[in-house]
Design a protein around this motif. Sequence first.
Motif, PDB file in Angstrom:
ATOM      1  N   ASP A   4      -6.265  11.827 -15.587  1.00 44.90           N
ATOM      2  CA  ASP A   4      -5.725  10.515 -15.545  1.00 44.90           C
ATOM      3  C   ASP A   4      -6.378   9.672 -14.444  1.00 44.90           C
ATOM      4  OD1 ASP A   4      -4.093  10.835 -17.828  1.00 44.90           O
ATOM      5  OD2 ASP A   4      -2.299  11.494 -16.657  1.00 44.90           O
ATOM      6  N   LEU A   5      -6.505  10.316 -13.114  1.00 44.35           N
ATOM      7  CA  LEU A   5      -6.937   9.417 -12.220  1.00 44.35           C
ATOM      8  C   LEU A   5      -7.820  10.555 -11.130  1.00 44.35           C
ATOM      9  CD1 LEU A   5      -6.290   6.759 -10.233  1.00 44.35           C
ATOM     10  CD2 LEU A   5      -5.031   8.527  -8.845  1.00 44.35           C
ATOM     11  N   LEU A   6      -8.953  10.120 -11.006  1.00 40.04           N
ATOM     12  CA  LEU A   6      -9.728  10.392  -9.945  1.00 40.04           C
ATOM     13  C   LEU A   6     -10.060   9.801  -8.664  1.00 40.04           C
ATOM     14  CD1 LEU A   6     -11.964  12.524  -9.195  1.00 40.04           C
ATOM     15  CD2 LEU A   6     -13.811  11.140 -10.356  1.00 40.04           C
ATOM     16  N   THR A   7      -9.793  10.264  -7.710  1.00 46.26           N
ATOM     17  CA  THR A   7      -9.993   9.329  -6.413  1.00 46.26           C
ATOM     18  C   THR A   7     -10.716  10.269  -5.614  1.00 46.26           C
ATOM     19  OG1 THR A   7      -8.956   8.059  -4.725  1.00 46.26           O
ATOM     20  CG2 THR A   7      -7.897  10.101  -5.113  1.00 46.26           C
ATOM     21  N   LEU A   8     -11.697   9.647  -4.555  1.00 46.12           N
ATOM     22  CA  LEU A   8     -12.525  10.306  -3.671  1.00 46.12           C
ATOM     23  C   LEU A   8     -12.349   9.519  -2.347  1.00 46.12           C
ATOM     24  CD1 LEU A   8     -14.291   9.158  -6.251  1.00 46.12           C
ATOM     25  CD2 LEU A   8     -15.919  10.810  -5.497  1.00 46.12           C
ATOM     26  N   GLY A   9     -12.382  10.312  -1.201  1.00 42.30           N
ATOM     27  CA  GLY A   9     -12.227   9.724   0.235  1.00 42.30           C
ATOM     28  C   GLY A   9     -11.931  10.742   1.137  1.00 42.30           C
ATOM     29  N   VAL A  49      -4.140  14.253 -12.004  1.00 43.12           N
ATOM     30  CA  VAL A  49      -4.943  13.838 -10.685  1.00 43.12           C
ATOM     31  C   VAL A  49      -5.903  14.590 -10.244  1.00 43.12           C
ATOM     32  CG1 VAL A  49      -4.519  12.503  -8.611  1.00 43.12           C
ATOM     33  CG2 VAL A  49      -2.856  12.030 -10.185  1.00 43.12           C
ATOM     34  N   ALA A  50      -6.960  13.919  -9.788  1.00 48.27           N
ATOM     35  CA  ALA A  50      -8.015  15.046  -8.907  1.00 48.27           C
ATOM     36  C   ALA A  50      -8.408  14.261  -7.668  1.00 48.27           C
ATOM     37  CB  ALA A  50      -9.089  15.244  -9.771  1.00 48.27           C
ATOM     38  N   TRP A  51      -8.554  14.931  -6.654  1.00 49.38           N
ATOM     39  CA  TRP A  51      -9.126  14.400  -5.549  1.00 49.38           C
ATOM     40  C   TRP A  51     -10.264  14.905  -4.945  1.00 49.38           C
ATOM     41  CZ3 TRP A  51      -9.873  17.065  -1.003  1.00 49.38           C
ATOM     42  CH2 TRP A  51     -10.188  16.059   0.403  1.00 49.38           C
ATOM     43  N   ALA A  52     -11.355  14.270  -4.614  1.00 49.44           N
ATOM     44  CA  ALA A  52     -12.583  14.780  -4.272  1.00 49.44           C
ATOM     45  C   ALA A  52     -12.928  14.393  -2.887  1.00 49.44           C
ATOM     46  CB  ALA A  52     -13.678  14.290  -5.083  1.00 49.44           C
ATOM     47  N   GLY A  53     -13.326  15.285  -1.849  1.00 50.86           N
ATOM     48  CA  GLY A  53     -13.700  15.119  -0.648  1.00 50.86           C
ATOM     49  C   GLY A  53     -14.086  16.170   0.049  1.00 50.86           C
ATOM     50  N   VAL A  54     -14.359  15.921   1.354  1.00 48.15           N
ATOM     51  CA  VAL A  54     -15.029  16.986   2.359  1.00 48.15           C
ATOM     52  C   VAL A  54     -14.144  17.345   3.327  1.00 48.15           C
ATOM     53  CG1 VAL A  54     -17.221  17.701   3.510  1.00 48.15           C
ATOM     54  CG2 VAL A  54     -17.417  15.981   1.725  1.00 48.15           C
ATOM     55  N   VAL A  55     -14.069  18.661   3.695  1.00 48.09           N
ATOM     56  CA  VAL A  55     -13.236  19.008   4.637  1.00 48.09           C
ATOM     57  C   VAL A  55     -13.953  19.871   5.652  1.00 48.09           C
ATOM     58  CG1 VAL A  55     -10.769  18.553   3.788  1.00 48.09           C
ATOM     59  CG2 VAL A  55     -12.002  20.827   3.563  1.00 48.09           C
ATOM     60  N   ARG A 126      -9.704   8.817 -16.545  1.00 49.43           N
ATOM     61  CA  ARG A 126      -9.613   7.556 -17.106  1.00 49.43           C
ATOM     62  C   ARG A 126      -9.487   6.586 -16.301  1.00 49.43           C
ATOM     63  NH1 ARG A 126      -3.475   7.991 -19.896  1.00 49.43           N
ATOM     64  NH2 ARG A 126      -4.128   5.800 -20.344  1.00 49.43           N
ATOM     65  N   VAL A 127      -9.197   6.802 -14.995  1.00 47.97           N
ATOM     66  CA  VAL A 127      -9.214   5.663 -13.740  1.00 47.97           C
ATOM     67  C   VAL A 127      -9.767   6.474 -12.780  1.00 47.97           C
ATOM     68  CG1 VAL A 127      -7.860   4.222 -12.337  1.00 47.97           C
ATOM     69  CG2 VAL A 127      -7.047   4.519 -14.671  1.00 47.97           C
ATOM     70  N   VAL A 128     -10.708   5.581 -12.090  1.00 40.13           N
ATOM     71  CA  VAL A 128     -11.539   6.070 -10.587  1.00 40.13           C
ATOM     72  C   VAL A 128     -10.860   5.183  -9.536  1.00 40.13           C
ATOM     73  CG1 VAL A 128     -13.412   6.488  -9.501  1.00 40.13           C
ATOM     74  CG2 VAL A 128     -13.241   7.125 -12.047  1.00 40.13           C
ATOM     75  N   HIS A 129     -10.205   5.564  -8.910  1.00 39.96           N
ATOM     76  CA  HIS A 129      -9.707   4.676  -7.586  1.00 39.96           C
ATOM     77  C   HIS A 129     -10.401   5.005  -6.281  1.00 39.96           C
ATOM     78  CE1 HIS A 129      -7.008   2.485  -5.275  1.00 39.96           C
ATOM     79  NE2 HIS A 129      -6.802   3.710  -4.403  1.00 39.96           N
ATOM     80  N   LEU A 130     -10.995   3.989  -5.766  1.00 38.38           N
ATOM     81  CA  LEU A 130     -11.580   3.881  -4.362  1.00 38.38           C
ATOM     82  C   LEU A 130     -11.169   2.936  -3.524  1.00 38.38           C
ATOM     83  CD1 LEU A 130     -15.128   3.584  -6.313  1.00 38.38           C
ATOM     84  CD2 LEU A 130     -13.973   5.894  -5.660  1.00 38.38           C
ATOM     85  N   THR A 131     -11.728   3.248  -2.188  1.00 34.99           N
ATOM     86  CA  THR A 131     -11.087   2.217  -1.115  1.00 34.99           C
ATOM     87  C   THR A 131     -12.171   1.838  -0.286  1.00 34.99           C
ATOM     88  OG1 THR A 131     -10.510   3.676   0.618  1.00 34.99           O
ATOM     89  CG2 THR A 131      -8.886   3.602  -1.220  1.00 34.99           C
ATOM     90  N   GLY A 132     -11.942   0.841   0.356  1.00 34.38           N
ATOM     91  CA  GLY A 132     -13.025   0.326   1.619  1.00 34.38           C
ATOM     92  C   GLY A 132     -13.004   1.235   2.643  1.00 34.38           C
ATOM     93  N   ILE A 133     -11.896   1.974   2.707  1.00 36.91           N
ATOM     94  CA  ILE A 133     -11.937   2.874   3.930  1.00 36.91           C
ATOM     95  C   ILE A 133     -13.162   3.922   3.994  1.00 36.91           C
ATOM     96  CG2 ILE A 133     -10.683   4.635   5.386  1.00 36.91           C
ATOM     97  CD1 ILE A 133      -8.295   3.231   4.171  1.00 36.91           C
ATOM     98  N   THR A 134     -13.339   4.475   2.792  1.00 35.44           N
ATOM     99  CA  THR A 134     -14.263   5.545   2.770  1.00 35.44           C
ATOM    100  C   THR A 134     -15.649   4.776   2.819  1.00 35.44           C
ATOM    101  OG1 THR A 134     -13.073   6.661   1.213  1.00 35.44           O
ATOM    102  CG2 THR A 134     -15.344   7.386   1.428  1.00 35.44           C
ATOM    103  N   TYR A 269       1.570   0.982  -9.331  1.00 42.31           N
ATOM    104  CA  TYR A 269       0.854   0.239 -10.385  1.00 42.31           C
ATOM    105  C   TYR A 269      -0.023   0.995 -11.205  1.00 42.31           C
ATOM    106  CZ  TYR A 269      -1.393  -4.318 -11.703  1.00 42.31           C
ATOM    107  OH  TYR A 269      -1.823  -5.364 -12.637  1.00 42.31           O
ATOM    108  N   LEU A 270      -0.921   1.754 -10.992  1.00 43.81           N
ATOM    109  CA  LEU A 270      -1.782   2.696 -11.612  1.00 43.81           C
ATOM    110  C   LEU A 270      -1.044   3.560 -12.524  1.00 43.81           C
ATOM    111  CD1 LEU A 270      -4.613   3.305  -9.149  1.00 43.81           C
ATOM    112  CD2 LEU A 270      -4.274   1.477 -10.544  1.00 43.81           C
TER     113      LEU A 270
END
Length: 322
Positions: A4-9, A49-55, A126-134, A269-270
């Motif tokens: 449903d939701l993918l976010t990256l950061g 939900v899926a989260w993508a990032g680097v650690v 379905r939804v890709v969520h991004l922010t100005g922080i990344t 909201y999402l």
Amino acid sequence: MNVDLLTLGESMVSLRSAGPLSAGGSLGMHVAGAESNVAVGVARLGHSVAWAGVVGADPHGEYILRQLRSEGIAVQHREHASRSTGVMFLEQRTADVTRAFYYRAGSAGSSLGRDDVDRAFRNGARVVHLTGITAALSQEAQRAVEYAAARAAGEGLEVSLDVNYRSKLWSRDEARAVLTPLARHATILIASDDELGLVSADPGDASTADGAESAVAAELLYRGVREVVVKRGASGAGVHTAAGRWESPAVPVTSIDTVGAGDAFTAGYLSALLDGEDVAGRLHRGALAGAFAVSTAGDWEGLPRRDELVLLGATPSGTTLR
């Protein structure tokens, strides 16, 4: 697996102090990051939900991955062998003022790149969520965010962009130069009332604050954004669309910790968007999720599950449910 939701950061380790850091004392260890806050909030409300990032290849990175997985989030990560996971100290300086101190320059999370985006997109969303922080972390991360937004828009996905301005990461002029063109890819643009000027080609021309908000919203709608969501904290939130404007008050609660409240609102909201709720329903769920965040401690620890949404707004303050 189409989530449903993918976010990256970037997610970091947050070390929280109950008083001035200079006085020493105990620190509590938590996971912090705007995108992962939203991921937890949406997952708790019943969505995939899926989260993508680097650690980093370090205990801090392992801790973050374990925490996110425990919330049912699909983790699509890369471990950086030579960079460390970012760390943030949060100081509760007074009852009303919390200060953040970042140790994230050159962090593993700031190395997010196009290859990471490509891997994250393989399973669909379905939804890709991004922010100005990344986008503020490095040129490489900025290009990754721009690529993710353009690719998602090109594939016809819902693109949610939260401005999430951080003055310790870049100046307002630097942010505006990146975020204004980025906003053209957004289906849903989310900003605090003092952040709207960062996504406008000509901010601040109107004679009143409300007039300035309406002018920027009109500009964004003209450029293709479908919903301009404005967060106003304790004053509630509003949404501008081509069909009109909606307003919602905040849910009255006892505020004890405002960190993560905006991300909680966005998650609510999402979630309602994913459930097919109308704008008013999305605003209401966002307000409820934000109220949970400010009335509990932590970035995301107090966020509600779906069956808990009825706990606020429907029961008197101080109620014990037996």
